[in-house]
Design a protein around this motif. Sequence first.
Motif, PDB file in Angstrom:
ATOM      1  N   LEU A  33      53.809  32.705  17.755  1.00  0.00           N
ATOM      2  CA  LEU A  33      54.761  33.460  16.942  1.00  0.00           C
ATOM      3  C   LEU A  33      54.130  33.966  15.647  1.00  0.00           C
ATOM      4  CD1 LEU A  33      58.078  31.469  17.390  1.00  0.00           C
ATOM      5  CD2 LEU A  33      57.670  33.847  17.992  1.00  0.00           C
ATOM      6  N   ALA A  87      53.861  15.415  20.849  1.00  0.00           N
ATOM      7  CA  ALA A  87      54.216  16.805  21.126  1.00  0.00           C
ATOM      8  C   ALA A  87      53.426  17.801  20.282  1.00  0.00           C
ATOM      9  CB  ALA A  87      55.712  17.000  20.898  1.00  0.00           C
ATOM     10  N   VAL A 138      63.987  28.281  18.542  1.00  0.00           N
ATOM     11  CA  VAL A 138      64.399  27.029  19.180  1.00  0.00           C
ATOM     12  C   VAL A 138      63.984  27.041  20.656  1.00  0.00           C
ATOM     13  CG1 VAL A 138      66.402  25.676  19.906  1.00  0.00           C
ATOM     14  CG2 VAL A 138      66.260  26.520  17.554  1.00  0.00           C
ATOM     15  N   LYS A 139      64.135  28.206  21.295  1.00  0.00           N
ATOM     16  CA  LYS A 139      63.729  28.312  22.695  1.00  0.00           C
ATOM     17  C   LYS A 139      62.220  28.089  22.848  1.00  0.00           C
ATOM     18  CE  LYS A 139      63.692  31.223  26.765  1.00  0.00           C
ATOM     19  NZ  LYS A 139      62.445  30.519  27.110  1.00  0.00           N
ATOM     20  N   GLN A 140      61.451  28.746  21.961  1.00  0.00           N
ATOM     21  CA  GLN A 140      59.993  28.620  22.037  1.00  0.00           C
ATOM     22  C   GLN A 140      59.571  27.168  21.815  1.00  0.00           C
ATOM     23  OE1 GLN A 140      58.731  31.349  23.320  1.00  0.00           O
ATOM     24  NE2 GLN A 140      57.686  32.445  21.699  1.00  0.00           N
ATOM     25  N   ILE A 141      60.225  26.521  20.855  1.00  0.00           N
ATOM     26  CA  ILE A 141      59.865  25.135  20.555  1.00  0.00           C
ATOM     27  C   ILE A 141      60.223  24.237  21.738  1.00  0.00           C
ATOM     28  CG2 ILE A 141      60.500  23.165  19.100  1.00  0.00           C
ATOM     29  CD1 ILE A 141      60.493  25.244  16.737  1.00  0.00           C
ATOM     30  N   ALA A 147      51.168  20.792  21.704  1.00  0.00           N
ATOM     31  CA  ALA A 147      51.964  21.798  22.408  1.00  0.00           C
ATOM     32  C   ALA A 147      52.768  22.634  21.416  1.00  0.00           C
ATOM     33  CB  ALA A 147      52.894  21.118  23.412  1.00  0.00           C
ATOM     34  N   LEU A 148      53.332  21.971  20.405  1.00  0.00           N
ATOM     35  CA  LEU A 148      54.140  22.672  19.402  1.00  0.00           C
ATOM     36  C   LEU A 148      53.297  23.647  18.593  1.00  0.00           C
ATOM     37  CD1 LEU A 148      56.703  20.316  17.672  1.00  0.00           C
ATOM     38  CD2 LEU A 148      57.105  22.366  19.039  1.00  0.00           C
ATOM     39  N   THR A 186      52.689  26.741  20.416  1.00  0.00           N
ATOM     40  CA  THR A 186      53.897  27.570  20.445  1.00  0.00           C
ATOM     41  C   THR A 186      54.052  28.353  19.149  1.00  0.00           C
ATOM     42  OG1 THR A 186      55.025  25.980  21.833  1.00  0.00           O
ATOM     43  CG2 THR A 186      56.408  27.491  20.590  1.00  0.00           C
ATOM     44  N   LEU A 187      53.891  27.670  18.030  1.00  0.00           N
ATOM     45  CA  LEU A 187      54.090  28.331  16.743  1.00  0.00           C
ATOM     46  C   LEU A 187      52.998  29.365  16.489  1.00  0.00           C
ATOM     47  CD1 LEU A 187      55.401  25.334  14.645  1.00  0.00           C
ATOM     48  CD2 LEU A 187      56.698  27.229  15.615  1.00  0.00           C
ATOM     49  N   ILE A 218      62.810  21.335  11.489  1.00  0.00           N
ATOM     50  CA  ILE A 218      62.399  20.651  12.718  1.00  0.00           C
ATOM     51  C   ILE A 218      61.321  19.622  12.409  1.00  0.00           C
ATOM     52  CG2 ILE A 218      61.152  21.026  14.899  1.00  0.00           C
ATOM     53  CD1 ILE A 218      62.913  23.628  15.160  1.00  0.00           C
ATOM     54  N   MET A 267      59.065  37.312  21.270  1.00  0.00           N
ATOM     55  CA  MET A 267      58.838  36.435  22.423  1.00  0.00           C
ATOM     56  C   MET A 267      57.806  37.038  23.363  1.00  0.00           C
ATOM     57  SD  MET A 267      62.328  34.691  23.730  1.00  0.00           S
ATOM     58  CE  MET A 267      61.845  34.665  25.444  1.00  0.00           C
ATOM     59  N   LEU A 301      63.567  26.953   9.562  1.00  0.00           N
ATOM     60  CA  LEU A 301      63.778  26.275  10.842  1.00  0.00           C
ATOM     61  C   LEU A 301      62.598  25.354  11.175  1.00  0.00           C
ATOM     62  CD1 LEU A 301      66.247  26.535  12.647  1.00  0.00           C
ATOM     63  CD2 LEU A 301      64.922  27.986  14.140  1.00  0.00           C
ATOM     64  N   GLY A 309      57.706  24.813  24.334  1.00  0.00           N
ATOM     65  CA  GLY A 309      56.468  24.167  23.904  1.00  0.00           C
ATOM     66  C   GLY A 309      56.516  22.676  24.189  1.00  0.00           C
TER      67      GLY A 309
END
Lengths: 338, 338
Positions: free
Chosen positions: B280, B269, A249-252, B272-273, B276-277, B252, B137, B248, A255
Amino acid sequence: MTDKVKVALDAMGGDNAPREIVKGAVEAVREDERIQVILIGKEALVQAELDRYEYDKERILVINADEVISNDEAPVMAIRQKKNSSIVVALNMVKKGEADAFVSAGSTGAILVGSQLVVGRIRGIERAPLAPLIPTMDGVSLLIDCGANVDARASHLVQFAKMGSLYMEHVIGIPEPKVAIVNIGAEEEKGNMLVKETYPLLKNCNEINFIGSIEARDIPYGKADVIVCEAFVGNVILKLYEGVAGVLVKQIKDGLMSTTVSKIGAALAKPALKKTLKALDASEYGGAPMLGLNGLVVKTHGSSNSTEVKNSIIQCALFKEQNINEKIKKKIILTDNE
Amino acid sequence: MTDKVKVALDAMGGDNAPREIVKGAVEAVREDERIQVILIGKEALVQAELDRYEYDKERILVINADEVISNDEAPVMAIRQKKNSSIVVALNMVKKGEADAFVSAGSTGAILVGSQLVVGRIRGIERAPLAPLIPTMDGVSLLIDCGANVDARASHLVQFAKMGSLYMEHVIGIPEPKVAIVNIGAEEEKGNMLVKETYPLLKNCNEINFIGSIEARDIPYGKADVIVCEAFVGNVILKLYEGVAGVLVKQIKDGLMSTTVSKIGAALAKPALKKTLKALDASEYGGAPMLGLNGLVVKTHGSSNSTEVKNSIIQCALFKEQNINEKIKKKIILTDNE
């Protein structure tokens, strides 16, 4: 007042004590007329918080307890020495039948140790597991055991499965809850020694709806209602759940905040996202019950706000009304001795 | 060609075989000149895929293996009976020194069993752990052991800690990697019997940078580089990681698609998302090495695409170049016998 469910509430436990705890008490008695709350803590402090609200003075009482057990204290020592702490005073009330249940957002270790030492287990129950509800795609599952007593035996896990099943059926309202054991594969021959020994016992258990093994990957999808495991594994599952969800959730969020365009997108998507993340929050169901005790003890998150406190209190009423402990005595201990 | 690192690659393993596997081989030899790939599988099929690319015929060879071991087969039986499967043929090449390493996206069970039976462990190594990299992270951590041999002993965990530490330092490039043991609390006296027995051994171990216990909650935050645990717990961690992240992200996405306004927000978004993913995703580092064998075996995800296959192949070159197995022999077995 004798027909009310009496819930002793730790006014001093948790990050938001006493404010959110007291507020939760007020909300609980307003919402559920079956309930009487007994707030335990530093009286002047608690009363000052209470005075912020209009409330029925017969349904919220305050009992003084001068000491507080912090999260940093060694649990066994703290329970033995701080006889006048909110936790020990409340547990003694449960033991004497002056309260039906105890709700606390305080030190998990002290609550686990104190419940065993002060309240004690139902005769015939070998261990009292801590069983938090965890959010899934479908609703919630009960993860049993996440307590402090690791290295369980197969007979413990069988009792956990039965108690968890009763809880999910009668308190959470899931008919014939699906019970599964945490394993590293779906097949019966898979697993460590404990799981291999427990599996056939659960399979032959008529009182539960055993569906076999569950791999950790399937837990968040809600494939079982009662997830049985030894406490070390339960702790790992519970805490990793929080950790992965927290980081993701923090990363998203990071982002979404990383570019101007994504920020605009985030602003537009915010209400929908908020609703989604709320669905993944198990606190609306209440805290984690500790089962198999002569009474009910519910551990809520250290970070509990008034809503979680309120829900945990209401959960106690359902537990009492459904006579869960009588059901445990009849259905588990009698069948164990057959 | 003798100076090249020879990687046997299972052309038949995984959901996207042979297409993505062959593509990964082509990409690997293009990117890294140290590498020679030997594709093992149904020759006609594999060659047809290879013919889609321009490639150096001296650096990608094809060896025929008629049989395929599927994920549904019992591993021990499959390894014994399917002598001409891609997995068994490749493992025999590693055993004979005809290949330095074996990469496969096929049946984890068959690879684990086959590696032990065919390739065998380095003399003095008690168990060969499977050690996937998990995203955090901060980057990645090595989770050791996630293999099939559960109910480990303390001496096994100590060897895992040392091997994992060598791997993270010399292959992933983290100086003095922080080593921690999975536990249910930070204090030394916490834990189950195995952890309590292992903790002081790790604490007294000069070859590693032991930082103590790690709670599962802290794993995704990257608080340790090498995360030591028994294989049952490791499996639970690995699979729950995937499960929670999967649910999750799905929730989302569903949340973002739930209203017209949120859909517009999601579109803005998205880039950017996505970035981020991607952060990970541990597959850019390669697959999970199985350590302590007379050679290297790397298990990549069943769903591997060409990039993950390529990275796993390149990882083998680094492993060979850094003489990890020589380091294991010198630093672990000699110190164990002191």
